[in-house]
Write a protein that holds these residues in place. Structure first.
Motif, PDB file in Angstrom:
ATOM      1  N   ASN A  27     -22.452   5.156 -58.462  1.00  0.00           N
ATOM      2  CA  ASN A  27     -23.351   5.795 -57.509  1.00  0.00           C
ATOM      3  C   ASN A  27     -22.717   5.655 -56.092  1.00  0.00           C
ATOM      4  N   ILE A  28     -22.154   4.739 -55.961  1.00  0.00           N
ATOM      5  CA  ILE A  28     -21.708   4.458 -54.587  1.00  0.00           C
ATOM      6  C   ILE A  28     -20.458   5.164 -54.159  1.00  0.00           C
ATOM      7  N   ILE A  29     -19.581   5.286 -54.909  1.00  0.00           N
ATOM      8  CA  ILE A  29     -18.289   6.026 -54.505  1.00  0.00           C
ATOM      9  C   ILE A  29     -18.588   7.489 -54.558  1.00  0.00           C
ATOM     10  N   LEU A  30     -19.730   7.891 -55.065  1.00  0.00           N
ATOM     11  CA  LEU A  30     -20.003   9.344 -54.903  1.00  0.00           C
ATOM     12  C   LEU A  30     -19.945   9.811 -53.611  1.00  0.00           C
ATOM     13  N   LEU A  31     -20.302   8.986 -52.647  1.00  0.00           N
ATOM     14  CA  LEU A  31     -20.486   9.280 -51.144  1.00  0.00           C
ATOM     15  C   LEU A  31     -18.746   9.619 -50.553  1.00  0.00           C
ATOM     16  N   PRO A  32     -17.827   8.626 -50.849  1.00  0.00           N
ATOM     17  CA  PRO A  32     -16.602   9.122 -50.145  1.00  0.00           C
ATOM     18  C   PRO A  32     -16.009  10.257 -51.023  1.00  0.00           C
ATOM     19  N   PHE A  52      -8.919  12.437 -53.557  1.00  0.00           N
ATOM     20  CA  PHE A  52      -9.575  13.167 -54.303  1.00  0.00           C
ATOM     21  C   PHE A  52      -9.738  12.922 -55.803  1.00  0.00           C
ATOM     22  N   GLY A  53      -8.619  12.963 -56.260  1.00  0.00           N
ATOM     23  CA  GLY A  53      -8.301  12.814 -57.824  1.00  0.00           C
ATOM     24  C   GLY A  53      -8.552  11.462 -58.172  1.00  0.00           C
ATOM     25  N   ILE A  54      -8.263  10.406 -57.443  1.00  0.00           N
ATOM     26  CA  ILE A  54      -8.390   9.036 -57.742  1.00  0.00           C
ATOM     27  C   ILE A  54     -10.004   8.800 -57.839  1.00  0.00           C
ATOM     28  N   LEU A  55     -10.794   9.321 -56.633  1.00  0.00           N
ATOM     29  CA  LEU A  55     -12.197   9.022 -56.778  1.00  0.00           C
ATOM     30  C   LEU A  55     -12.839   9.961 -57.928  1.00  0.00           C
ATOM     31  N   PHE A  56     -12.237  10.986 -58.161  1.00  0.00           N
ATOM     32  CA  PHE A  56     -12.788  11.923 -59.334  1.00  0.00           C
ATOM     33  C   PHE A  56     -12.624  11.059 -60.614  1.00  0.00           C
ATOM     34  N   LEU A  57     -11.366  10.505 -60.793  1.00  0.00           N
ATOM     35  CA  LEU A  57     -10.941   9.775 -62.054  1.00  0.00           C
ATOM     36  C   LEU A  57     -11.748   8.474 -62.201  1.00  0.00           C
ATOM     37  N   SER A  58     -12.183   7.686 -61.090  1.00  0.00           N
ATOM     38  CA  SER A  58     -12.830   6.780 -61.058  1.00  0.00           C
ATOM     39  C   SER A  58     -14.226   6.845 -61.252  1.00  0.00           C
ATOM     40  N   THR A 219     -21.961  16.316 -42.389  1.00  0.00           N
ATOM     41  CA  THR A 219     -23.540  15.973 -42.275  1.00  0.00           C
ATOM     42  C   THR A 219     -24.387  16.448 -43.336  1.00  0.00           C
ATOM     43  N   PHE A 220     -24.177  17.747 -43.924  1.00  0.00           N
ATOM     44  CA  PHE A 220     -24.688  18.368 -45.077  1.00  0.00           C
ATOM     45  C   PHE A 220     -24.262  17.488 -46.081  1.00  0.00           C
ATOM     46  N   SER A 221     -23.103  17.114 -46.397  1.00  0.00           N
ATOM     47  CA  SER A 221     -22.824  16.263 -47.608  1.00  0.00           C
ATOM     48  C   SER A 221     -23.305  14.931 -47.487  1.00  0.00           C
ATOM     49  N   PHE A 222     -23.396  14.302 -46.421  1.00  0.00           N
ATOM     50  CA  PHE A 222     -24.377  13.042 -46.371  1.00  0.00           C
ATOM     51  C   PHE A 222     -25.864  13.421 -46.810  1.00  0.00           C
ATOM     52  N   VAL A 223     -26.275  14.220 -46.151  1.00  0.00           N
ATOM     53  CA  VAL A 223     -27.771  14.533 -46.631  1.00  0.00           C
ATOM     54  C   VAL A 223     -27.873  14.844 -48.132  1.00  0.00           C
ATOM     55  N   LEU A 224     -26.997  15.759 -48.464  1.00  0.00           N
ATOM     56  CA  LEU A 224     -26.975  15.917 -50.017  1.00  0.00           C
ATOM     57  C   LEU A 224     -27.038  14.865 -50.898  1.00  0.00           C
ATOM     58  N   PRO A 248     -23.651   0.371 -46.449  1.00  0.00           N
ATOM     59  CA  PRO A 248     -22.740   1.659 -45.961  1.00  0.00           C
ATOM     60  C   PRO A 248     -23.619   2.912 -45.682  1.00  0.00           C
ATOM     61  N   VAL A 249     -24.550   3.212 -46.480  1.00  0.00           N
ATOM     62  CA  VAL A 249     -25.384   4.308 -46.262  1.00  0.00           C
ATOM     63  C   VAL A 249     -26.043   4.319 -44.917  1.00  0.00           C
ATOM     64  N   ILE A 250     -26.702   3.059 -44.449  1.00  0.00           N
ATOM     65  CA  ILE A 250     -27.084   3.012 -43.190  1.00  0.00           C
ATOM     66  C   ILE A 250     -26.063   3.090 -42.034  1.00  0.00           C
ATOM     67  N   GLY A 251     -24.870   2.438 -42.415  1.00  0.00           N
ATOM     68  CA  GLY A 251     -23.767   2.450 -41.240  1.00  0.00           C
ATOM     69  C   GLY A 251     -23.432   3.916 -40.919  1.00  0.00           C
ATOM     70  N   VAL A 252     -23.512   4.894 -42.190  1.00  0.00           N
ATOM     71  CA  VAL A 252     -22.811   6.047 -41.949  1.00  0.00           C
ATOM     72  C   VAL A 252     -23.885   6.922 -41.226  1.00  0.00           C
ATOM     73  N   GLY A 253     -25.236   6.815 -41.805  1.00  0.00           N
ATOM     74  CA  GLY A 253     -26.336   7.386 -41.150  1.00  0.00           C
ATOM     75  C   GLY A 253     -26.551   7.187 -39.705  1.00  0.00           C
TER      76      GLY A 253
END
Length: 264
Positions: A27-32, A52-58, A219-224, A248-253
């Motif tokens: 759930n968390i690494i879905l944002l990066p 991108f490939g490392i995150l997808f594989l993870s 911004t759209f990605s973060f909102v999504l 991290p969500v509060i930080g990015v927001g």
């Protein structure tokens, strides 16, 4: 990867399960992951493709059904968005097709592994009312519904129903963050929080409405991600109240809210 022969944990043979809950991790690494998708489309390079490939594989190796479903939903939404932008601007983004082909090829390569395909098949095929994980979540939802109906307007107050939750569920709290919010603050408090959430999203979208396309897409990605996390993922885990998610969500927001926006 963790595994205990004497008392197997339900997270065994899943990435980072020895140190971290795979469901929360996915759930968390879905944002990066979704931000890396925007980055690779706008700035295609070998290093960005590897990230991108490392995150997808993870995410895939967490074997978390909710995380994988949310990832596919995010990817589908972003691909459709880029197709819409391409048609609107009458411009074809080569990187969009490159990443799409790379995504398909990497998915086929990963799924060619017997271990991965068997583990995924086992996880997906067990998604039924007879599955232990599914039964536990159904029980949690039923208890949460019962507690909410007892105090529907004002709720119990934050964390004041925790002992009652554990008493009804066998020393385990509820799974759904949304139910915890409803039980804690009732309909009145929950509606206030919902209005604040919607107001924040609207203000963020308005602020970046005339920004450069890359900033708008970030911004759209973060909102999504926020919408999918709160309305979908938080129903399966206590995600909203998890420190490694909310900080991290509060930080990015906060960063997106206070930063100077470059207008076109």
């Amino acid at each position: 990867i963790g595994y205990n022969l004497t008392s197997p944990d339900p997270h065994y043979m899943r990435v980072v399960s020895t140190y971290f809950d795979p469901n929360f991790f996915g759930n968390i690494i879905l944002l990066p992951f979704i931000l890396s998708f925007v980055n690779i489309i706008n700035n295609f390079s070998r290093s960005n493709l590897i990230k991108f490939g490392i995150l997808f594989l993870s995410i895939l190796l967490t074997f978390s059904r909710s995380s994988i479903a949310a990832t596919l939903l995010c990817l589908l939404t972003m691909i459709l968005l880029y197709l819409f932008i391409s048609m609107k601007n009458r411009r074809i983004y080569k990187s969009t097709f490159i990443i799409f082909i790379a995504f398909i090829c990497s998915t086929i390569s990963i799924l060619s592994s017997d271990f991965v395909i068997n583990r995924l098949a086992d996880r997906i095929s067990s998604t039924s009312v007879s599955d232990g994980s599914t039964l536990a979540r159904l029980e949690s939802f039923s208890i949460g519904q019962e507690l909410f109906l007892r105090e529907p307007l004002l709720g119990y107050g934050y964390n004041f129903s925790i002992d009652l939750q554990k008493q009804l569920r066998g020393n385990i709290a509820l799974d759904s963050s949304l139910q915890v919010i409803l039980i804690s603050f009732g309909l009145i408090g929950s509606m206030i929080l919902f209005i604040l959430f919607i107001t924040y999203i609207i203000n963020l979208i308005v602020k970046y409405k005339n920004a450069f396309q890359y900033e708008k897409l970030i911004t759209f990605s973060f909102v999504l991600y926020l919408i999918i996390s709160i309305l979908f993922l938080s129903n399966f885990n206590q995600l909203i109240f998890y420190p490694f998610w909310i900080i991290p969500v509060i930080g990015v927001g906060t960063f997106l809210s206070i930063r100077h926006v470059n207008k076109k």
